[in-house]
Design an enzyme around this catalytic site. Structure first.
Site, PDB file in Angstrom:
ATOM      1  N   LYS A   5       0.835  14.552   0.998  1.00  0.00           N
ATOM      2  CA  LYS A   5      -0.452  14.891   0.382  1.00  0.00           C
ATOM      3  C   LYS A   5      -0.560  16.387   0.084  1.00  0.00           C
ATOM      4  CE  LYS A   5      -2.760  10.964   2.632  1.00  0.00           C
ATOM      5  NZ  LYS A   5      -3.434  10.215   1.543  1.00  0.00           N
ATOM      6  N   THR A  39      -8.371   6.728  -3.021  1.00  0.00           N
ATOM      7  CA  THR A  39      -9.720   6.256  -3.340  1.00  0.00           C
ATOM      8  C   THR A  39     -10.727   7.396  -3.198  1.00  0.00           C
ATOM      9  OG1 THR A  39      -9.765   5.378  -1.085  1.00  0.00           O
ATOM     10  CG2 THR A  39      -9.460   3.787  -2.871  1.00  0.00           C
ATOM     11  N   HIS A  68       0.793  -1.237   0.000  1.00  0.00           N
ATOM     12  CA  HIS A  68       0.000   0.000   0.000  1.00  0.00           C
ATOM     13  C   HIS A  68       0.819   1.278   0.000  1.00  0.00           C
ATOM     14  CE1 HIS A  68      -4.200  -1.367   0.510  1.00  0.00           C
ATOM     15  NE2 HIS A  68      -3.649  -2.421   1.065  1.00  0.00           N
ATOM     16  N   LYS A  87     -14.239   8.657  -5.446  1.00  0.00           N
ATOM     17  CA  LYS A  87     -15.539   9.026  -4.873  1.00  0.00           C
ATOM     18  C   LYS A  87     -15.992  10.380  -5.418  1.00  0.00           C
ATOM     19  CE  LYS A  87     -14.231   6.329  -0.912  1.00  0.00           C
ATOM     20  NZ  LYS A  87     -13.568   6.310   0.402  1.00  0.00           N
ATOM     21  N   LYS A 139      -8.605  14.383   3.380  1.00  0.00           N
ATOM     22  CA  LYS A 139      -7.787  13.160   3.474  1.00  0.00           C
ATOM     23  C   LYS A 139      -6.927  13.341   4.730  1.00  0.00           C
ATOM     24  CE  LYS A 139      -6.253  14.187  -0.655  1.00  0.00           C
ATOM     25  NZ  LYS A 139      -6.409  12.905  -1.357  1.00  0.00           N
ATOM     26  N   ARG A 140      -6.211  12.287   5.135  1.00  0.00           N
ATOM     27  CA  ARG A 140      -5.304  12.432   6.276  1.00  0.00           C
ATOM     28  C   ARG A 140      -4.313  13.560   6.011  1.00  0.00           C
ATOM     29  NH1 ARG A 140      -5.456   8.498  10.601  1.00  0.00           N
ATOM     30  NH2 ARG A 140      -3.602   9.588  11.315  1.00  0.00           N
TER      31      ARG A 140
END
Length: 843
Positions: free
Chosen positions: A575, A677, A378, A681, A569-570
């Site tokens: 990110k 993911t 992952h 969405k 998101k986290r």
């Protein structure tokens, strides 16, 4: 503007929620009243909203139980190959509405509850999220369970029943504060304890090699108590099981030591054993080598493998042999999927059972183990890889350490035979990392002990082969696969966005809910005026609804006609929430510089949790809230720019914000986000994506056409080239005046006047040791955002792109992902066989 229909009125028009036949409605009402009566007889005579929620949950649960029993009976009789999905995280969210959707009960319940003078949506809001995950990896496991049940696979999710899930996030003075998530406080109506299947798990002790085999002796025992949760497929009467283990001390715990002075002390010490399932470790993409975490990993593995072997032995066609020691057929009946390296101990544990307990010879045991296990990687971030100290294993799992050494020795002998004299290759490929602290590389153990290794998006799987596991790929290229992630369209379209789902059903029917590729049928409608209008109208209603929610829950007033620019998101440096912040500051400065100019109004929403020990991530949250404090109170700006931090982002909040988003931010440095993911969405729910060529964004651009996303920034090759050359942040800072201005404002305390050097750690990182090259993508990002503004000024052009995106999102269903796992890794075929419902007698 005409007053919008109430949600209750709107829901009644939505066909995909199941027909509310009079009989069904009466039956639900009757059942609801019966459950409510029993609740009240026991306790009080006035019902609270929570009493109503539990009465409804128990009513819906009643519809599951018959199907659940029948499904398990069906598996017992047919004895199919069983799929075991092992994960330390299952981020399930709420269960009530998902169960109603999958059983086709939503309209019947809605109508029954309405007739009783209650509001279904209000009751749904009472349910706690099951927050047994951190983010993507845990939510993926939940989507996979939904798809496995919908595809009729005999699958089981195995994990830990954490007493406390991911913390609740509170924002206090702009900083994140964590609160324990006591999600079981009022009980969990969906789980069933199964004490009859309780199993022992051993820790510590020592190993003795005796003439009749190896013995692991003087261990401490903890009991694993299973709790089963039903997992319904979509309208196929299949109900699978998620089994979560809870740690229990045995009754003689610490009392078996004779002459224990203090009985009270011994009973109090039971907590030590039971702490194993107390709390989820709140790290996303970060390894923290704590002993309690290693105990959790072995706990779930040891309990699960005993359960798998018990089921294999007792199955009708398990084995003809009287003492059941024939494990030849084990890989034909069992597939174990390891969700990251967290359940990697499955490999040595299965070896231990086969060799030490079942007396299978080593080579045969190893063949069985490899054929049974498969590993999903992952992440490629080095700080996320699990590398356990050998010293910790020696103490906690001494037999497993011996087995790992033996596995590694045979593996290195094999490599040495193929590459004589290449000692550096042996060092690189060893499971044991030498150094001041010897460590076990769990990813290497997984690759060696599995017959299949997969990444979670095409670009990630290539990076896995070409860098992370390059040596292993050269050894066994056939072992490496790609399985691009997906999301369940039941929760992430039908449940969270019924208006859009119904607009689609009107045009192409309902089949897309179990075959998402059928969304392609919307492509001819991309120029259909009425359809364009309908899609835009649904988005506007979702935005109005979310605006009302924000006002009610967080007392923030936003402009619902502004662009909803969403980054959830986290919180992590890779990110790049900081890149978003720099754009927001740049927009703010542009408005201030030229207040008379026409700007596209934006509401920038950023949300996500930071790991409690991750200083930089917590500082990033403080920066977002501080920028918001300045921007949102500047009268010159007005409602042209608002910055909102979405507190306590979780599954149930995602279900509200994603359908309301216009712009989806997916802006990680190329080569760092394995898949993502959330990106899928947003695409399915009618937002456009601004993103880098990273993770599944690459495949989204391929499916929809790159011109229908806002793609910007360095590609993986550019990042590598920049690393070769040496990334120099100051170069960009000196060359780009708007970047310099923004950084200087953050640095000087413009956004933190009461604490001017509040953000010096952020600025210092960005200028001197930014692994994720925020400044290198700043210019392209700001230009790309200007193109976003330009298209948003043309609502019809925008909505056409939205329709193209929705029509091309079919690939990203977890049904497609699971079909690929089933055929290419597990060796089973999905089935559309309907198990007859409980009211129809069996053959």
């Amino acid at each position: 503007m005409a007053k919008p229909l109430t949600d209750s009125e709107k829901r009644k028009q939505i066909s995909v929620r199941g027909l509310a036949g009079l009989g069904d409605v009466a039956e639900v009402r009757k059942s609801f009243n019966r459950h409510l009566h029993f609740t009240l007889v026991k306790d009080r005579n006035v019902a609270t909203p929570r009493d109503y929620f539990f009465a409804l949950a128990h009513t819906v649960r009643d519809h599951l139980v018959g199907r659940w029993i029948r499904t398990q009976q069906h598996y017992y009789e047919r004895d199919p190959k069983r799929i075991y999905y092992l994960s330390l995280e299952f981020y399930m969210g709420r269960t009530l509405q998902n169960t109603m959707v999958n059983l086709g009960l939503q309209n019947a319940c809605d109508e029954a509850i309405y007739q009783l003078g209650l509001d279904l949506e209000e009751l749904e809001e009472i349910e706690e999220d099951a927050g047994l995950g951190n983010g993507g990896l845990g939510r993926l496991a939940a989507c996979f369970l939904d798809s496995m049940a919908t595809l009729g696979l005999a699958a089981y999710g195995y994990g830990i029943r954490y007493e406390f899930g991911i913390f609740n996030q509170k924002i206090v003075n702009g900083w994140q504060v964590e609160e324990a998530d006591d999600w079981l406080r009022y009980g969990n109506p969906w789980e069933k304890a199964r004490p009859e299947y309780m199993l022992p798990v051993h820790f510590y002790g020592h190993v003795e090699h005796t003439p009749d085999g190896v013995k692991w002796l003087d261990t401490q025992v903890v009991l694993a108590m299973p709790y089963d949760t039903p997992v319904p497929g979509y309208k196929n009467n299949t109900v699978n099981t998620m089994r979560l283990w809870s740690a229990k001390a045995p009754n003689d715990f610490k009392l078996q030591d004779f002459n224990v002075g203090d009985y009270i002390e011994a009973v109090l010490d039971r907590n030590l054993a039971e702490n194993i399932s107390r709390v989820l470790y709140p790290n996303d993409n970060f390894f923290e080598g704590k002993e309690l975490r290693l105990k959790q990993e072995y706990f779930v593995v040891a309990a699960t493998l005993q359960d798998i072997i018990r089921r294999f032995k007792s199955s009708k066609f398990g084995c003809r042999d009287p003492v059941r020691t024939c494990f030849e057929t084990f890989p034909d009946k069992v597939a174990i999927q390891l969700n990251d390296t967290h359940p990697a101990l499955s490999i040595p544990e299965l070896m231990r059972i086969l060799v030490d307990v079942e007396k299978v010879d080593w080579d045969k045991a190893w063949e069985i183990t490899k054929k049974t296990c498969a590993y999903t990687n992952h992440t490629v971030l080095p700080e996320a890889l699990e590398r356990w100290p050998v010293s910790m294993f020696e103490k906690l799992l001494p037999r497993h350490l011996e087995i790992i050494y033996a596995i590694n020795q045979r593996h290195l002998d094999h490599v040495a035979a193929l590459f004589p004299g290449d000692v550096d290759r042996l060092r690189r490929m060893s499971v044991i990392e030498e150094g001041d602290c010897k460590r076990i590389n769990m990813a290497h153990l997984c690759v060696i002990g599995s017959h299949a290794v997969n990444g979670v998006a095409r670009i990630h799987s290539e990076i896995v082969k070409q860098s992370v596991f390059k040596d292993f790929y050269e050894l066994e290229p056939e072992k490496f696969q790609n399985k691009t992630n997906g999301i369940t369209p039941r929760r992430w379209l039908l449940l969270c966005n019924p208006g859009l789902a119904d607009t689609i059903v009107e045009k192409i029917g309902e089949e897309f809910l179990t075959d998402l590729s059928q969304l392609k049928k919307l492509l001819p409608l991309v120029n259909d005026e009425a359809f364009i209008r309908d899609v835009a109208k649904v988005k506007q209603e979702n935005k109005l609804k979310f605006s009302a929610f924000l006002e009610k829950e967080y007392k923030v007033k936003i402009n619902p006609s502004s662009m909803f620019d969403v980054h959830v998101k986290r919180i992590h440096e890779y990110k790049r929430q900081l890149l978003n912040c720099l754009h927001v500051v740049t927009l703010y400065n542009r408005i201030k510089r030229d207040p008379a100019k026409a700007f596209v109004p934006r509401t920038v929403m950023i949300g996500g949790k930071a790991a409690p020990g991750y200083h930089m991530a917590k500082l990033i949250i403080k920066l977002v809230t501080s920028i918001g404090d300045v921007v949102n109170h500047d009268p010159v700006v007005g409602d042209r720019l608002k910055v909102i931090f979405l507190e306590n982002y979780r599954v149930s909040l995602a279900e509200k914000v994603i359908p309301a988003a216009d712009l989806s931010q997916q802006i990680s440095t190329a080569g760092t986000e394995a898949s993502g993911t959330g990106n899928m969405k947003f695409m399915l729910n009618g937002a456009l994506t601004i993103g880098t060529m990273d993770g599944a964004n690459v495949e989204m651009a391929e499916e929809a056409g790159a011109e229908n996303l806002f793609i910007f920034g360095l590609r993986v090759e550019d990042v590598e080239a920049l690393d070769q050359k040496g990334y120099n942040a100051k170069e960009y800072y000196d060359r780009l005046p708007e970047l310099k201005q923004a950084v200087d404002q953050i640095s000087s305390g413009f956004f933190s006047p009461r604490e001017p050097d509040c953000f010096r750690d952020i600025v210092n990182m960005l200028m001197h040791h930014d692994r994720f090259k925020v400044f290198a993508d700043y210019e392209a990002y700001v230009q790309c955002q200007a193109q976003v503004d330009q298209l948003y000024r043309n609502p019809k052009g925008w909505t056409k792109k939205v329709i193209r995106n929705i029509a091309c999102s079919g690939k990203f269903s977890s049904d497609r992902t699971i079909t690929e796992y089933a055929r290419e890794i597990w060796g089973v075929e999905p089935s559309d066989l309907q198990i007859p419902p409980p009211n129809i007698p069996r053959d």
